[in-house]
Design a protein around this motif. Structure first.
Motif, PDB file in Angstrom:
ATOM      1  N   VAL A 226       0.841  -1.187   0.000  1.00 34.84           N
ATOM      2  CA  VAL A 226       0.000   0.000   0.000  1.00 34.84           C
ATOM      3  C   VAL A 226       0.883   1.246   0.000  1.00 34.84           C
ATOM      4  O   VAL A 226       1.924   1.289   0.666  1.00 34.84           O
ATOM      5  CB  VAL A 226      -0.947   0.015   1.231  1.00 34.84           C
ATOM      6  N   GLU A 227       0.472   2.245  -0.769  1.00 33.03           N
ATOM      7  CA  GLU A 227       1.152   3.535  -0.755  1.00 33.03           C
ATOM      8  C   GLU A 227       0.431   4.423   0.253  1.00 33.03           C
ATOM      9  O   GLU A 227      -0.711   4.832   0.026  1.00 33.03           O
ATOM     10  CB  GLU A 227       1.139   4.167  -2.146  1.00 33.03           C
ATOM     11  N   LEU A 228       1.080   4.683   1.354  1.00 30.41           N
ATOM     12  CA  LEU A 228       0.476   5.493   2.404  1.00 30.41           C
ATOM     13  C   LEU A 228       0.625   6.972   2.091  1.00 30.41           C
ATOM     14  O   LEU A 228       1.575   7.381   1.413  1.00 30.41           O
ATOM     15  CB  LEU A 228       1.136   5.160   3.748  1.00 30.41           C
ATOM     16  N   PRO A 229      -0.283   7.806   2.583  1.00 31.58           N
ATOM     17  CA  PRO A 229      -0.205   9.248   2.324  1.00 31.58           C
ATOM     18  C   PRO A 229       1.105   9.863   2.785  1.00 31.58           C
ATOM     19  O   PRO A 229       1.602  10.813   2.175  1.00 31.58           O
ATOM     20  CB  PRO A 229      -1.395   9.804   3.122  1.00 31.58           C
ATOM     21  N   HIS A 230       1.663   9.331   3.885  1.00 36.76           N
ATOM     22  CA  HIS A 230       2.914   9.855   4.428  1.00 36.76           C
ATOM     23  C   HIS A 230       3.940   8.726   4.469  1.00 36.76           C
ATOM     24  O   HIS A 230       3.715   7.687   5.100  1.00 36.76           O
ATOM     25  CB  HIS A 230       2.686  10.430   5.824  1.00 36.76           C
TER      26      HIS A 230
ATOM     27  N   GLU B  33      -2.162  13.531  13.282  1.00 35.40           N
ATOM     28  CA  GLU B  33      -2.956  13.642  12.054  1.00 35.40           C
ATOM     29  C   GLU B  33      -2.345  12.807  10.932  1.00 35.40           C
ATOM     30  O   GLU B  33      -3.063  12.163  10.151  1.00 35.40           O
ATOM     31  CB  GLU B  33      -3.063  15.109  11.620  1.00 35.40           C
ATOM     32  N   GLU B  34      -1.011  12.809  10.835  1.00 36.17           N
ATOM     33  CA  GLU B  34      -0.341  12.003   9.810  1.00 36.17           C
ATOM     34  C   GLU B  34      -0.534  10.517  10.085  1.00 36.17           C
ATOM     35  O   GLU B  34      -0.746   9.718   9.164  1.00 36.17           O
ATOM     36  CB  GLU B  34       1.147  12.348   9.768  1.00 36.17           C
ATOM     37  N   MET B  35      -0.473  10.143  11.347  1.00 33.97           N
ATOM     38  CA  MET B  35      -0.698   8.747  11.719  1.00 33.97           C
ATOM     39  C   MET B  35      -2.129   8.337  11.389  1.00 33.97           C
ATOM     40  O   MET B  35      -2.372   7.255  10.846  1.00 33.97           O
ATOM     41  CB  MET B  35      -0.437   8.557  13.208  1.00 33.97           C
ATOM     42  N   GLN B  36      -3.080   9.173  11.721  1.00 36.82           N
ATOM     43  CA  GLN B  36      -4.483   8.872  11.447  1.00 36.82           C
ATOM     44  C   GLN B  36      -4.699   8.654   9.951  1.00 36.82           C
ATOM     45  O   GLN B  36      -5.378   7.713   9.536  1.00 36.82           O
ATOM     46  CB  GLN B  36      -5.371  10.012  11.942  1.00 36.82           C
TER      47      GLN B  36
END
Length: 217
Positions: free
Chosen positions: A45-49, A167-170
């Motif tokens: 998966v490509e995560l947002p961060h 927020e980045e973790m969420q």
């Protein structure tokens, strides 16, 4: 003891003060309700961060091709054909992921390196999407993505770094959970599998949280 995500991250950062923000990773463990001996969920998966920013990617492709240039420009640490094969045979496997361009697939199979790369999970294959025509996209996905695989009904994946904000973790956890649900949805209707609970989220294998914080998402 249970903490909210924000409180837990605040305590961890205080405990790990002085450490580089990218040195430690948050690891999420998801337990599935799944039949024995059924198919395992496995994907990337490509995560947002980006979490694994230090991932070293090897690209097997003709060294003087446009694909080689794209690989280097995209962040690959090792590019080529014979130079890669010679390094692997000599035991110098200084990379974490391996991609092969379709033009080099035959040479890869003839090089006799599968017995060295296979046990490490580094042998490129079409099934895993690591034999590809689009080297640029593949390298970007490797560097910016995270792999996960179900083992004994549990999926573990790094979803954050020490320096991440809540927020980045969420955002990363939402995307990771959505990816798992998409994988499950693609299985046969005859296979009963679903997310049962979040076992824990940990930093350097220290348990931090239980499933209670999932209500935040």
């Amino acid at each position: 003891m249970k903490f909210s995500l924000c409180d837990a991250m605040r305590y961890i950062k205080a405990y790990e003060v002085g450490r580089p923000p990218t040195s430690s990773k948050y690891d999420l463990a998801i337990r599935l309700r799944t039949p024995k001996n059924g198919p395992a969920v496995r994907n990337r998966v490509e995560l947002p961060h980006v979490v694994n920013s230090s991932t070293r990617v090897c690209v097997i492709c003709p060294p003087d091709s446009k694909h080689a240039k794209q690989a280097v420009d995209s962040g690959a640490s090792l590019v080529g054909e014979e130079t890669v094969f010679d390094a692997v045979k000599a035991g110098r496997i200084d990379f974490d992921k391996c991609i092969c361009h379709v033009d080099s697939e035959r040479k890869l199979k003839q090089a006799g390196v599968a017995r060295m790369l296979g046990p490490r999970g580094l042998m490129p294959s079409e099934k895993l999407g690591t034999v590809t025509k689009d080297v640029k996209a593949a390298v970007g996905a490797m560097i910016g993505g995270s792999e996960y695989r179900e083992k004994l009904g549990v999926i573990r994946c790094a979803v954050g770094q020490l320096g991440f904000t809540p927020e980045e973790m969420q955002s990363n956890i939402r995307e990771f959970m959505s990816a798992i649900k998409r994988d499950i949805a693609q299985l046969s209707d005859r296979i009963s599998k679903d997310v049962h609970e979040v076992v824990s989220i940990s930093l350097k294998h220290r348990p931090l949280l239980s499933r209670s914080w999932l209500t935040m998402f």
